[in-house]
Enzyme design. Sequence first.
Site, PDB file in Angstrom:
ATOM      1  N   ASN A 189      10.731   8.523  -2.716  1.00 38.42           N
ATOM      2  CA  ASN A 189      11.439   7.271  -2.406  1.00 38.42           C
ATOM      3  C   ASN A 189      12.058   6.697  -3.673  1.00 38.42           C
ATOM      4  O   ASN A 189      11.929   7.277  -4.748  1.00 38.42           O
ATOM      5  CB  ASN A 189      10.478   6.284  -1.731  1.00 38.42           C
ATOM      6  CG  ASN A 189       9.307   5.963  -2.618  1.00 38.42           C
ATOM      7  OD1 ASN A 189       9.467   5.378  -3.682  1.00 38.42           O
ATOM      8  ND2 ASN A 189       8.115   6.379  -2.210  1.00 38.42           N
ATOM      9  N   ASP A 222       4.188   7.588   2.875  1.00 41.46           N
ATOM     10  CA  ASP A 222       3.258   7.443   3.989  1.00 41.46           C
ATOM     11  C   ASP A 222       2.920   8.786   4.621  1.00 41.46           C
ATOM     12  O   ASP A 222       1.890   8.938   5.258  1.00 41.46           O
ATOM     13  CB  ASP A 222       3.853   6.504   5.050  1.00 41.46           C
ATOM     14  CG  ASP A 222       3.777   5.053   4.584  1.00 41.46           C
ATOM     15  OD1 ASP A 222       2.801   4.715   3.882  1.00 41.46           O
ATOM     16  OD2 ASP A 222       4.686   4.262   4.904  1.00 41.46           O
ATOM     17  N   LYS A 238      10.966  29.112  -1.700  1.00 37.22           N
ATOM     18  CA  LYS A 238      12.084  28.209  -1.410  1.00 37.22           C
ATOM     19  C   LYS A 238      12.650  28.461  -0.003  1.00 37.22           C
ATOM     20  O   LYS A 238      12.926  29.616   0.353  1.00 37.22           O
ATOM     21  CB  LYS A 238      13.175  28.423  -2.458  1.00 37.22           C
ATOM     22  CG  LYS A 238      14.272  27.400  -2.358  1.00 37.22           C
ATOM     23  CD  LYS A 238      15.369  27.664  -3.377  1.00 37.22           C
ATOM     24  CE  LYS A 238      16.539  26.773  -3.067  1.00 37.22           C
ATOM     25  NZ  LYS A 238      17.774  27.207  -3.693  1.00 37.22           N
ATOM     26  N   ASP A 288      -4.368   5.981   3.029  1.00 36.17           N
ATOM     27  CA  ASP A 288      -3.941   4.638   2.621  1.00 36.17           C
ATOM     28  C   ASP A 288      -4.831   4.236   1.441  1.00 36.17           C
ATOM     29  O   ASP A 288      -5.991   3.860   1.624  1.00 36.17           O
ATOM     30  CB  ASP A 288      -4.092   3.662   3.791  1.00 36.17           C
ATOM     31  CG  ASP A 288      -3.508   2.295   3.456  1.00 36.17           C
ATOM     32  OD1 ASP A 288      -3.532   1.918   2.269  1.00 36.17           O
ATOM     33  OD2 ASP A 288      -3.029   1.621   4.379  1.00 36.17           O
ATOM     34  N   ILE A 289      -4.280   4.353   0.259  1.00 39.57           N
ATOM     35  CA  ILE A 289      -5.078   4.146  -0.958  1.00 39.57           C
ATOM     36  C   ILE A 289      -5.598   2.706  -1.011  1.00 39.57           C
ATOM     37  O   ILE A 289      -6.763   2.460  -1.315  1.00 39.57           O
ATOM     38  CB  ILE A 289      -4.238   4.471  -2.215  1.00 39.57           C
ATOM     39  CG1 ILE A 289      -3.695   5.899  -2.120  1.00 39.57           C
ATOM     40  CG2 ILE A 289      -5.061   4.286  -3.489  1.00 39.57           C
ATOM     41  CD1 ILE A 289      -2.674   6.260  -3.180  1.00 39.57           C
ATOM     42  N   PHE A 347       0.996  -4.618  -2.718  1.00 36.17           N
ATOM     43  CA  PHE A 347       2.405  -4.992  -2.679  1.00 36.17           C
ATOM     44  C   PHE A 347       2.944  -4.770  -1.278  1.00 36.17           C
ATOM     45  O   PHE A 347       2.407  -3.982  -0.513  1.00 36.17           O
ATOM     46  CB  PHE A 347       3.216  -4.151  -3.676  1.00 36.17           C
ATOM     47  CG  PHE A 347       3.226  -4.752  -5.054  1.00 36.17           C
ATOM     48  CD1 PHE A 347       2.070  -4.805  -5.807  1.00 36.17           C
ATOM     49  CD2 PHE A 347       4.399  -5.288  -5.585  1.00 36.17           C
ATOM     50  CE1 PHE A 347       2.072  -5.372  -7.069  1.00 36.17           C
ATOM     51  CE2 PHE A 347       4.401  -5.856  -6.837  1.00 36.17           C
ATOM     52  CZ  PHE A 347       3.246  -5.900  -7.587  1.00 36.17           C
ATOM     53  N   LYS A 404       0.212  -7.826   6.551  1.00 38.53           N
ATOM     54  CA  LYS A 404      -0.306  -6.772   5.679  1.00 38.53           C
ATOM     55  C   LYS A 404      -1.586  -7.224   4.974  1.00 38.53           C
ATOM     56  O   LYS A 404      -2.521  -6.446   4.800  1.00 38.53           O
ATOM     57  CB  LYS A 404       0.771  -6.392   4.659  1.00 38.53           C
ATOM     58  CG  LYS A 404       0.779  -4.932   4.316  1.00 38.53           C
ATOM     59  CD  LYS A 404       2.089  -4.464   3.725  1.00 38.53           C
ATOM     60  CE  LYS A 404       2.982  -3.826   4.756  1.00 38.53           C
ATOM     61  NZ  LYS A 404       4.247  -3.357   4.225  1.00 38.53           N
TER      62      LYS A 404
HETATM   63  N1  CTP Z   1      -0.263   1.743  -0.021  1.00 41.36           N
HETATM   64  C1  CTP Z   1      -1.242   2.628  -0.384  1.00 41.36           C
HETATM   65  N2  CTP Z   1      -1.304   3.853   0.233  1.00 41.36           N
HETATM   66  C2  CTP Z   1      -0.410   4.185   1.201  1.00 41.36           C
HETATM   67  C3  CTP Z   1       0.588   3.263   1.571  1.00 41.36           C
HETATM   68  C4  CTP Z   1       0.634   2.045   0.939  1.00 41.36           C
HETATM   69  O1  CTP Z   1      -2.025   2.331  -1.269  1.00 41.36           O
HETATM   70  N3  CTP Z   1      -0.497   5.368   1.761  1.00 41.36           N
HETATM   71  C5  CTP Z   1      -0.237   0.427  -0.683  1.00 41.36           C
HETATM   72  C6  CTP Z   1       0.972   0.190  -1.537  1.00 41.36           C
HETATM   73  O2  CTP Z   1       0.735   0.586  -2.889  1.00 41.36           O
HETATM   74  C7  CTP Z   1       1.151  -1.303  -1.424  1.00 41.36           C
HETATM   75  C8  CTP Z   1       0.650  -1.623  -0.031  1.00 41.36           C
HETATM   76  O3  CTP Z   1      -0.192  -0.545   0.330  1.00 41.36           O
HETATM   77  O4  CTP Z   1       0.339  -1.981  -2.348  1.00 41.36           O
HETATM   78  C9  CTP Z   1       1.690  -1.799   1.010  1.00 41.36           C
HETATM   79  O5  CTP Z   1       2.565  -0.717   1.012  1.00 41.36           O
HETATM   80  P1  CTP Z   1       3.704  -0.611   2.092  1.00 41.36           P
HETATM   81  O6  CTP Z   1       4.390   0.714   1.943  1.00 41.36           O
HETATM   82  O7  CTP Z   1       4.549  -1.849   2.036  1.00 41.36           O
HETATM   83  O8  CTP Z   1       2.829  -0.698   3.410  1.00 41.36           O
HETATM   84  P2  CTP Z   1       2.415   0.339   4.450  1.00 41.36           P
HETATM   85  O9  CTP Z   1       0.935   0.299   4.580  1.00 41.36           O
HETATM   86  O10 CTP Z   1       3.000   1.666   4.191  1.00 41.36           O
HETATM   87  O11 CTP Z   1       3.042  -0.339   5.739  1.00 41.36           O
HETATM   88  P3  CTP Z   1       4.525  -0.233   6.335  1.00 41.36           P
HETATM   89  O12 CTP Z   1       5.157   0.989   5.709  1.00 41.36           O
HETATM   90  O13 CTP Z   1       4.270  -0.089   7.781  1.00 41.36           O
HETATM   91  O14 CTP Z   1       5.190  -1.519   5.974  1.00 41.36           O
END
Ligand code: CTP
Length: 395
Positions: free
Chosen positions: A204, A273, A283, A301-302, A318, A332
């Site tokens: 990203n 995600d 390749k 989801d860390i 964040f 969130k």
């Molecule tokens: N985060 C994480 N691990 C993931 C996804 C997100 O630790 N696999 C953490 C990000 O570092 C951030 C927070 O969760 O601090 C929110 O990330 P975001 O991408 O906005 O949220 P998502 O949980 O992915 O929700 P969505 O994409 O549905 O908005």
Amino acid sequence: MKILLGISGGIAAYKACELVRQLTTRGHAVRVVATQHALEFVSALTLQTLSGERVRSDLFSLTEESEISHIDLADWADVALIAPATANTIARLASGIADDLLTTVCLATRAPLVVAPAMNVNMYRHPATQENLDRLAKRGVRIVGPDAGELACGWQGEGRLVDPVAIVAAAERAAGRQRLRGEVVLVDAGPTAEPVDPVRVLTNRSSGRMGFAIAEVAAREGAEVLLVAGPVHLPTPHGVERIDVVTAAEMRDAVLASLPRATLVVLAAAVSDYAVREPAGTKLKREGAEQITLELVRNPDILREVVERRSGQVVVGFAAETDDVLANARAKLGRKGCDLIVANDVSRPEIGFDVDRNEVTIVGPGAGDVLEIPMATKHEVAERILERALEVRRS
Ligand code: CTP
């Protein structure tokens, strides 16, 4: 306060004696490191008598190193103060040169650095000196002075060492601002990249700048900082321990491994995600494939795992949103169970990815606690985020 006073070789070195006296009178412990040239202007015996400590100047002295090594000296200091700082010492500091004890200790220390320049007006105004001072200031070094007036060399103008009272105040301020001393801050930053095949990745647009700014400010405020960085093109901030990772799974492992040491956790990474279920070993070829389908599986989801496993750490997440920023941030906060969510609107190009400024809303600990941080540099925003996290930690 433990003050390391560096004295470099200019005529203003004689004023360092008065400075030592004022510092000790105010109850500070002072250890003097003088350059060889400084000791041509002022005697080690005078400085030693005033500070009550042996004056050090030789990086390769067996006696000095056996008493206290240059690294111990660097670790000992709450603040490193260089007064007077000559044009030459300023240039060496700006370039990261470590060719004597003073400059070596300045490179090795994590304490804030305060520099009080003193030199001839033309040397001070020379673009080289001005550029060097700018470089130091950008790294967070506090520059105090110089004053203008009659100079020892006979010239009039800027270049006089500022009054010791102002130097003492600057040193006390610099050390006093170490609001995160004793804290261990764990930060993740940047994107992750999930392999598709040996040459392609899913990633990203995160640049990592916000997370790196948080790591840099935390280190400057005296914290021990562990930075888990996804693939980014950013230099490691001074005093920060960096662990490079590529995928979300690697980021998770690195974050969880460091979690027990941390007291404050800021998860600023834009974690993918999803990851490709089975990345190709070779390749992928274009021929014969009008269309391909990648099967994606959800990444860990860390943030949630950190919240589940934490033992007293304040956890900041964040939320990069493109619409309904506040509502999404509140949702969130509840869903992830962290203490604070820092929300920003990434649909606005002036504050989104890969720019130096940001404008965020900090939500939490309750859904009703909302703090708007107006547009500022990412470093200023980082300061506010850490300030808020510290308030929550100490409340
Ligand atoms: N985060 C994480 N691990 C993931 C996804 C997100 O630790 N696999 C953490 C990000 O570092 C951030 C927070 O969760 O601090 C929110 O990330 P975001 O991408 O906005 O949220 P998502 O949980 O992915 O929700 P969505 O994409 O549905 O908005």
